[in-house]
Scaffold this active site. Sequence first.
Site, PDB file in Angstrom:
ATOM      1  CE  LYS A   1      -4.025   1.459   2.185  1.00 33.64           C
ATOM      2  NZ  LYS A   1      -5.074   1.671   1.093  1.00 33.64           N
TER       3      LYS A   1
HETATM    4  N1  PPE Z   1      -7.595  -2.096  -2.684  1.00 36.73           N
HETATM    5  C1  PPE Z   1      -7.359  -0.760  -2.946  1.00 36.73           C
HETATM    6  C2  PPE Z   1      -6.177   0.412  -4.164  1.00 36.73           C
HETATM    7  C3  PPE Z   1      -7.435  -0.125  -1.531  1.00 36.73           C
HETATM    8  O1  PPE Z   1      -6.540   1.161  -1.816  1.00 36.73           O
HETATM    9  C4  PPE Z   1      -7.930  -0.594  -0.733  1.00 36.73           C
HETATM   10  C5  PPE Z   1      -8.458   0.342   0.905  1.00 36.73           C
HETATM   11  C6  PPE Z   1      -8.597  -1.761  -0.536  1.00 36.73           C
HETATM   12  C7  PPE Z   1      -8.623  -2.613  -2.222  1.00 36.73           C
HETATM   13  C8  PPE Z   1      -9.135  -2.398   0.028  1.00 36.73           C
HETATM   14  O2  PPE Z   1      -8.425  -2.464   1.139  1.00 36.73           O
HETATM   15  P1  PPE Z   1      -8.948  -2.680   2.965  1.00 36.73           P
HETATM   16  O3  PPE Z   1      -8.963  -1.368   3.652  1.00 36.73           O
HETATM   17  O4  PPE Z   1      -7.664  -3.206   3.295  1.00 36.73           O
HETATM   18  O5  PPE Z   1      -9.521  -3.669   2.965  1.00 36.73           O
HETATM   19  N2  PPE Z   1      -7.902   1.770  -0.038  1.00 36.73           N
HETATM   20  C9  PPE Z   1      -7.708   2.881   1.350  1.00 36.73           C
HETATM   21  C10 PPE Z   1      -7.753   3.968   1.005  1.00 36.73           C
HETATM   22  C11 PPE Z   1      -8.710   5.040   1.010  1.00 36.73           C
HETATM   23  C12 PPE Z   1      -8.508   5.869   0.858  1.00 36.73           C
HETATM   24  O6  PPE Z   1      -9.341   7.020  -0.227  1.00 36.73           O
HETATM   25  O7  PPE Z   1      -7.112   6.759   0.833  1.00 36.73           O
HETATM   26  C13 PPE Z   1      -9.332   2.515   2.553  1.00 36.73           C
HETATM   27  O8  PPE Z   1      -9.977   2.071   2.392  1.00 36.73           O
HETATM   28  O9  PPE Z   1      -8.746   3.033   3.776  1.00 36.73           O
END
Ligand code: PPE
Length: 311
Positions: free
Chosen positions: A157
């Site tokens: 990330k």
């Molecule tokens: N894919 C991507 C590309 C992504 O950024 C997130 C989280 C996920 C999947 C889901 O991951 P998880 O939160 O572990 O279930 N995106 C984060 C960032 C959002 C933002 O706009 O900044 C979030 O959901 O916190």
Amino acid sequence: MEATPYIWMNGELVDWDDATVHVGAHGLHYGSGVFEGIRCYETPSGPAVFRLTDHMRRLRTSGRLIHMELPYSVEELVSATHELLSANGLPACYVRPIAFYGYGTLGVPPRHNPVCVAIMSWPWGTYLGAEALERGIHCKISSWRRVGPNTIPHAAKATGVYLNSMLAVLEASAGGYDEAILLTEDGNVGDGSGENVFAVKDGVIFTPDLSASILPGITRDSVLTIARDLGYEVRERPLIRTDLYMADELFMTGTAAEVTPIRAVDDREVGDPGPITRAIQTTYLEAVTGRVDRYAEWLEHVPRSSPVPGS
Ligand code: PPE
């Protein structure tokens, strides 16, 4: 964004307005950072952070994937979060840890740049608008491909990766859609700009497997457990865009988006949130707010009293 009293920065709590960075910081010039998105929920037994340790583990893993060794252990990051949350005193909030190469030398390889670590927390309501959780959203398959596994490690990330997400979501919103879905380099379904994608067909739940240059979402992982516990069959396998067009139900998962139903992709209607989406969404929201004993281990309670600086 709503300011809160403190930000944890490099080992101490500082006032919100003082958490600043030099414009020469490496992370600003080259996107050399890693971050997390975490939610703290109000539960019957006080504020609790959903899978905090797992998020901090992923933060350190993301760092390793971009050759950045974080100067704090998972345990230290967890207790820093507790310190911050009890100082800020919010019942529910979003938590954003970030680590990046700071000010030192400038040039692509970070040679004499400190690894700076900060944790912010502030109230963040629904991610995709007030009606999204209830009614579902309209998505557009992006013309931008999700970063491939040999471009930037997709399991990290990393801040720089989000330029990819930004282009996709801006394109989608310019076209009147709520969110983008990015395909992978080889044309399979990848991620939303900030979510993982799920489809339901004939009672079976499908989601791309982890090799599909998706972020290994912690909500995705939680939803897979919940779905299996509810008795549904789940298959992690490659999906193509027409699988989305022909699905009976579609939804997205993410810390910020929680479980958001999708009502259409590329103007092809899937319709109102279906029963499987609803069941998973309901159980997820009950789990994060401490209303299901089965998932109590996912909730990491914020200790009630921590010393607040200057008080
Ligand atoms: N894919 C991507 C590309 C992504 O950024 C997130 C989280 C996920 C999947 C889901 O991951 P998880 O939160 O572990 O279930 N995106 C984060 C960032 C959002 C933002 O706009 O900044 C979030 O959901 O916190």
